[in-house]
Each structure stands twice: as structure tokens, then as C-alpha cells.
Write a protein that holds these residues in place. Sequence first.
Motif, short mmCIF file in Angstrom:
data_model
loop_
_atom_site.label_atom_id
_atom_site.label_comp_id
_atom_site.label_asym_id
_atom_site.label_seq_id
_atom_site.Cartn_x
_atom_site.Cartn_y
_atom_site.Cartn_z
N ALA A 217 -7.88 6.16 3.70
CA ALA A 217 -7.94 5.34 4.91
C ALA A 217 -7.99 3.84 4.61
O ALA A 217 -8.08 3.03 5.53
N LEU A 218 -7.94 3.47 3.33
CA LEU A 218 -8.00 2.06 2.98
C LEU A 218 -6.73 1.35 3.43
O LEU A 218 -5.63 1.89 3.31
N PRO A 219 -6.86 0.12 3.92
CA PRO A 219 -5.65 -0.62 4.32
C PRO A 219 -4.82 -0.99 3.11
O PRO A 219 -5.31 -1.02 1.97
N ASP A 220 -3.55 -1.30 3.34
CA ASP A 220 -2.65 -1.66 2.25
C ASP A 220 -3.16 -2.85 1.46
O ASP A 220 -2.99 -2.91 0.24
N ASP A 221 -3.79 -3.82 2.14
CA ASP A 221 -4.29 -5.00 1.44
C ASP A 221 -5.34 -4.62 0.39
O ASP A 221 -5.39 -5.21 -0.69
N THR A 222 -6.18 -3.64 0.71
CA THR A 222 -7.21 -3.21 -0.25
C THR A 222 -6.58 -2.51 -1.44
O THR A 222 -6.99 -2.74 -2.59
N LEU A 223 -5.59 -1.67 -1.20
CA LEU A 223 -4.91 -1.01 -2.31
C LEU A 223 -4.16 -2.04 -3.17
O LEU A 223 -4.04 -1.86 -4.39
N GLU A 224 -3.67 -3.09 -2.56
CA GLU A 224 -3.05 -4.16 -3.34
C GLU A 224 -4.11 -4.87 -4.18
O GLU A 224 -3.85 -5.26 -5.33
N ASP A 225 -5.31 -5.04 -3.63
CA ASP A 225 -6.42 -5.61 -4.41
C ASP A 225 -6.70 -4.75 -5.65
O ASP A 225 -6.96 -5.27 -6.73
N VAL A 226 -6.65 -3.44 -5.47
CA VAL A 226 -6.86 -2.53 -6.59
C VAL A 226 -5.82 -2.78 -7.67
O VAL A 226 -6.13 -2.85 -8.87
N ARG A 227 -4.58 -2.91 -7.27
CA ARG A 227 -3.52 -3.15 -8.25
C ARG A 227 -3.76 -4.46 -8.99
O ARG A 227 -3.61 -4.54 -10.22
N LEU A 228 -4.16 -5.50 -8.26
CA LEU A 228 -4.42 -6.80 -8.89
C LEU A 228 -5.55 -6.68 -9.92
O LEU A 228 -5.49 -7.30 -10.99
N LEU A 229 -6.56 -5.90 -9.58
CA LEU A 229 -7.70 -5.76 -10.49
C LEU A 229 -7.34 -4.99 -11.75
O LEU A 229 -8.00 -5.12 -12.78
N PRO B 216 -6.48 14.82 1.22
CA PRO B 216 -5.15 15.06 0.66
C PRO B 216 -4.08 14.05 1.06
O PRO B 216 -3.11 13.86 0.32
N SER B 217 -4.25 13.37 2.19
CA SER B 217 -3.27 12.36 2.58
C SER B 217 -3.24 11.18 1.62
O SER B 217 -2.31 10.37 1.66
N LEU B 218 -4.25 11.09 0.73
CA LEU B 218 -4.23 10.05 -0.29
C LEU B 218 -3.00 10.18 -1.18
O LEU B 218 -2.42 9.18 -1.61
N ASP B 219 -2.59 11.42 -1.47
CA ASP B 219 -1.38 11.64 -2.26
C ASP B 219 -0.18 10.96 -1.61
O ASP B 219 0.64 10.31 -2.28
N ASP B 220 -0.07 11.12 -0.29
CA ASP B 220 1.06 10.53 0.42
C ASP B 220 0.99 9.00 0.43
O ASP B 220 2.02 8.33 0.29
N ARG B 221 -0.22 8.46 0.56
CA ARG B 221 -0.37 7.00 0.55
C ARG B 221 0.11 6.42 -0.77
O ARG B 221 0.85 5.43 -0.82
N LEU B 222 -0.32 7.04 -1.86
CA LEU B 222 0.02 6.51 -3.19
C LEU B 222 1.50 6.71 -3.51
O LEU B 222 2.06 5.99 -4.35
N ALA B 223 2.14 7.67 -2.84
CA ALA B 223 3.56 7.92 -3.07
C ALA B 223 4.45 6.93 -2.32
O ALA B 223 5.67 6.88 -2.57
N GLU B 224 3.86 6.14 -1.43
CA GLU B 224 4.66 5.15 -0.70
C GLU B 224 5.19 4.09 -1.67
O GLU B 224 4.50 3.70 -2.62
N PRO B 225 6.42 3.62 -1.45
CA PRO B 225 7.00 2.61 -2.35
C PRO B 225 6.12 1.38 -2.55
O PRO B 225 6.08 0.80 -3.63
N THR B 226 5.37 1.01 -1.52
CA THR B 226 4.50 -0.17 -1.61
C THR B 226 3.47 -0.02 -2.72
O THR B 226 3.06 -1.02 -3.33
N HIS B 227 3.03 1.21 -2.99
CA HIS B 227 1.96 1.44 -3.96
C HIS B 227 2.47 2.12 -5.23
O HIS B 227 1.68 2.71 -5.98
#
Length: 267
Positions: A132-144, A163-174
Motif C-alpha cells: 500500500a506504499l505510494p510510489d514516492d516511498t518506493l522510489e525513496d527505497v530505491r534511492l536508499l 500478495p499484491s506487493l508482487d504486482d506492485r514490484l513488477a510494475e515498470p516504475t519499480h
Amino acid sequence: MSQSLLRHFRLRSHPFTRAAQRDGLYRHKGFTEALERLRFTVELDAIATLVAEPGCGKSLLLGQLADELQQKSWAVHYFAHATVGPFGLVNVLARKTGLAPRRSRAETALAVSAALLEDERKHLLVLDEAHALPDDTLEDVRLLTIADFDRRSPFLLLLAGQPSLDDRLAEPTHHALDQRITTVARLSPLSLDETREYLRVRIDMAGAKGLPFFEEDAVAALFDASAGVPRRINHVATSAMIVAASRGRQTVGAQDVHDARLDRGRL
């Protein structure tokens, strides 16, 4: 559970509360395997995900891992979707490490990573409800995780969610973050045999060790009602105990489970 109900079943404590789960943790095969996978990942300072349906024990497993690492002098930083807030993960983590945010998120992330690398302790960063984390937070994770030109990670990162976390991480953005994940641990619902053992462990811990409690047909009915999800088992088992006690029964049968489901409006 009321004292009168405890007296009726001759129990010392409620067998199906969260407190009972912590005191008498049932380490079924799936729980043990998921924990072992994360333990091996700890040695790699890598990135891992923990995926589980709601109610399958994700929080208990995270707590077990955090306790083990804290006993080894690790610093554990826990964040959930609701605790990141409007300032972003990078800035929140900067404040926790005593740093002032820099001009940009990228600069702040590098400063945080450098501070963690200089710390003698090892660090675990847990992001719970990561689906449920917003895209900005997952981008913060990548930066870290790109500090020090990929030579060394400043922390062990654990993304936990449904389980929807799998789908989130599979998005091209992440995609860049997804490529860095080393380990995927999963928690599944209990089997019928595991449900039977789960009930036995809970009841034994509550003080009815060795005494008959859930009849065999009740175990099957509880499994059917809960689909093996521990949180659902807890709720239905408690309701069935109340139904059985109201009928003056010392054991819980399948009819008690069925009627408890009817009381909740579920067949």
C-alpha cells in the motif's frame, strides 16, 4: 474472554488472543521456512520480501526476526504505510538518524546511507504493508539502496505486505528495485493437520493440556470456516466456545462451529 467462560472450560487464560499467540507461538512448516529464508538473507545484507495473506502471521514473524536481531545488537527501524507520513521515507529516516534533510531526496538518501554505513551496528529497515506504499516511498527505497555505488548495502531491507506487493514490484516504475530483491519468503494458510495442531497448542498454553476440547468434526469445521488463516481460526474458535458454553457443553463440536458462523451471518 470472560472469567465465567474461562471457569466453564477450566482454562487459565484466553487461548486465542494476540498475547496468547506471542506466548505460545506455533511454528508450523511455512512459518519456519519463511523465517529461515530471512535469516539466511540477513547474512547477505540484501533485500527481501515477506508476502502473506492478511491474518497468516506476518506481524508475528516480523516480530520474531526483529527480536532475534536486536539481541545481536542490530538497530531495527520499522515503518508501516501509515507511519511514513507526508514527509517521505527518506526524510523520516534522516530525522531518526539525527540528520537534517538536504536539498533533494537523493542527497538526503546518500547522507542517510553514509550515516548508517559509519555506524558500528547493523541495521534492519522493515517496511510493512508495503503493497500500500505510494510510489514516492518506493522510489525513496530505491534511492536508499544505491548508495556507495552498489558496493555495500547500508542496511538489510525487508518489504512486507499482501500478495499484491508482487504486482506492485513488477510494475515498470519499480523495475530497478525489483531487480535488487534477493529473497522472497511467503506465509500460506495452515493445512487441516496444522490447524488441528494450532488449536492443540493454543488450548494447552491456556491450561487444558491433555484434555479433550475441540472434537474432531469441530476441527474440520473450523478449518472449513477459516480456510486455515490463523486470525480467522481465532475468531471462529472463540465464537464456537461461547456457543458450546451457552449449551453447557465442555467440548466444542461441529454444530457449535456451524451455529457460531450463522450468528455472524456466514455459512
